[in-house]
Design an enzyme around this catalytic site. Structure first.
Site, PDB file in Angstrom:
ATOM      1  N   LYS A 156      26.676  33.249  34.875  1.00 51.13           N
ATOM      2  CA  LYS A 156      26.465  34.703  34.852  1.00 51.13           C
ATOM      3  C   LYS A 156      27.132  35.345  33.636  1.00 51.13           C
ATOM      4  O   LYS A 156      26.550  36.175  32.978  1.00 51.13           O
ATOM      5  CB  LYS A 156      27.077  35.388  36.099  1.00 51.13           C
ATOM      6  CG  LYS A 156      26.504  34.966  37.417  1.00 51.13           C
ATOM      7  CD  LYS A 156      27.056  35.834  38.534  1.00 51.13           C
ATOM      8  CE  LYS A 156      28.561  35.741  38.762  1.00 51.13           C
ATOM      9  NZ  LYS A 156      29.066  34.434  39.171  1.00 51.13           N
ATOM     10  N   ARG A 199      35.790  28.380  46.553  1.00 51.30           N
ATOM     11  CA  ARG A 199      35.068  29.539  45.997  1.00 51.30           C
ATOM     12  C   ARG A 199      33.567  29.419  46.279  1.00 51.30           C
ATOM     13  O   ARG A 199      32.897  30.420  46.534  1.00 51.30           O
ATOM     14  CB  ARG A 199      35.301  29.645  44.484  1.00 51.30           C
ATOM     15  CG  ARG A 199      36.729  30.027  44.145  1.00 51.30           C
ATOM     16  CD  ARG A 199      36.992  29.937  42.665  1.00 51.30           C
ATOM     17  NE  ARG A 199      36.385  31.024  41.925  1.00 51.30           N
ATOM     18  CZ  ARG A 199      36.126  30.977  40.619  1.00 51.30           C
ATOM     19  NH1 ARG A 199      36.412  29.900  39.927  1.00 51.30           N
ATOM     20  NH2 ARG A 199      35.600  32.008  40.018  1.00 51.30           N
TER      21      ARG A 199
HETATM   22  P1  AMP Z   1      35.080  35.760  38.437  1.00 50.32           P
HETATM   23  O1  AMP Z   1      35.597  35.721  37.038  1.00 50.32           O
HETATM   24  O2  AMP Z   1      33.913  36.708  38.590  1.00 50.32           O
HETATM   25  O3  AMP Z   1      34.793  34.408  39.007  1.00 50.32           O
HETATM   26  O4  AMP Z   1      36.260  36.400  39.325  1.00 50.32           O
HETATM   27  C1  AMP Z   1      37.531  35.799  39.410  1.00 50.32           C
HETATM   28  C2  AMP Z   1      38.236  36.226  40.677  1.00 50.32           C
HETATM   29  O5  AMP Z   1      38.407  37.662  40.676  1.00 50.32           O
HETATM   30  C3  AMP Z   1      37.497  35.937  41.964  1.00 50.32           C
HETATM   31  O6  AMP Z   1      37.715  34.630  42.426  1.00 50.32           O
HETATM   32  C4  AMP Z   1      38.115  36.972  42.902  1.00 50.32           C
HETATM   33  O7  AMP Z   1      39.423  36.615  43.304  1.00 50.32           O
HETATM   34  C5  AMP Z   1      38.244  38.182  41.996  1.00 50.32           C
HETATM   35  N1  AMP Z   1      37.012  39.007  42.025  1.00 50.32           N
HETATM   36  C6  AMP Z   1      36.198  39.290  40.973  1.00 50.32           C
HETATM   37  N2  AMP Z   1      35.183  40.091  41.346  1.00 50.32           N
HETATM   38  C7  AMP Z   1      35.350  40.320  42.671  1.00 50.32           C
HETATM   39  C8  AMP Z   1      34.622  41.055  43.644  1.00 50.32           C
HETATM   40  N3  AMP Z   1      33.512  41.726  43.329  1.00 50.32           N
HETATM   41  N4  AMP Z   1      35.099  41.070  44.919  1.00 50.32           N
HETATM   42  C9  AMP Z   1      36.246  40.425  45.247  1.00 50.32           C
HETATM   43  N5  AMP Z   1      36.957  39.692  44.396  1.00 50.32           N
HETATM   44  C10 AMP Z   1      36.525  39.638  43.107  1.00 50.32           C
END
Ligand code: AMP
Length: 213
Positions: free
Chosen positions: A17, A170
């Site tokens: 993404k 995750r």
């Molecule tokens: P990502 O880089 O999008 O994989 O996000 C890294 C981490 O940030 C995730 O594993 C969550 O702990 C937190 N996070 C990011 N976006 C969200 C969201 N929309 N809702 C809840 N936690 C989020």
């Protein structure tokens, strides 16, 4: 004149993404908004919000809906979102999607990038990030020209939540809490599916076609 694009990118962690968001962002000159990146910056800066969510993120858990909803509300109010935006990693739960709708934010497109769990596990092992400038690389698909060092000269690191055990959990959270959003947006006539390809540019072509369809 190009139509306005208010896009949500769905997909498991590691589906690509972020990379597609960057490419679309450049092509259409609209911001790519990653709640994960905003959270990582907040943690790195030691802000009050960062300290509050650090333990969730490091374990690969979702941070509470109220925190991310506040983040997105503040970010979407900035003037650079007026001509469109890309949301990468938000919403991740049905209550977050409902909150976005309640804010009156119009979504024009939702693209889900689909990649099998076992391919995600293999991909995540190669992800590298630069703690200093935020650049992201992949040892196989998007290597840094300097090997394990960033273009800015900083040694690259592996995110704590890219550890294989954390990735497994995750993915489980993704299937349980985020995948229901496909039905949510399908029922609103917005969902398009893109099958993530091994070659980055093939996924980019399919994503572009989905936006033009
Ligand atoms: P990502 O880089 O999008 O994989 O996000 C890294 C981490 O940030 C995730 O594993 C969550 O702990 C937190 N996070 C990011 N976006 C969200 C969201 N929309 N809702 C809840 N936690 C989020």
């Amino acid at each position: 004149m190009q139509r306005k694009i208010n896009l949500i990118l769905l997909g498991a962690p590691g589906a690509g993404k972020g990379t597609q968001a960057e490419i679309i962002s450049e092509k259409f000159s609209i911001p790519a908004i990653s709640t994960g990146a905003i959270i990582r910056d907040a943690i790195a800066s030691g802000s009050e919000m960062g300290n509050r969510v650090k333990s969730y993120t490091e374990k690969g858990e979702l941070v509470p809906d109220s925190v991310v909803i506040d983040i997105i509300k503040e970010r979407l109010a900035k003037p650079d979102c007026e001509n469109g935006f890309i949301l990468d990693g938000f919403p991740r739960t049905v209550p977050q999607a409902e909150a976005l709708a309640d804010l009156g934010v119009e979504i024009t497109d939702v693209i889900s990038i689909e990649v099998a769990d076992e391919d995600i596990m293999a991909r995540m092992a190669g992800r590298r990030v630069c703690k200093k400038c935020g650049a992201t690389f992949h040892t196989m698909f998007k290597p840094s020209p300097n090997g394990e060092t960033c273009v800015c000269g900083e040694p690259l690191t592996i995110r704590k939540d890219d550890d294989p055990e954390v990735v497994k959990s995750r993915l489980a959270i993704y299937h349980e809490q985020t995948e229901p959003l496909k039905d949510f947006y399908e029922s609103r006539g917005l969902l398009k599916i893109v099958h993530g390809q091994e070659k980055l540019e093939d996924t980019t072509a399919l994503t572009a076609a989905a936006l033009e369809a």
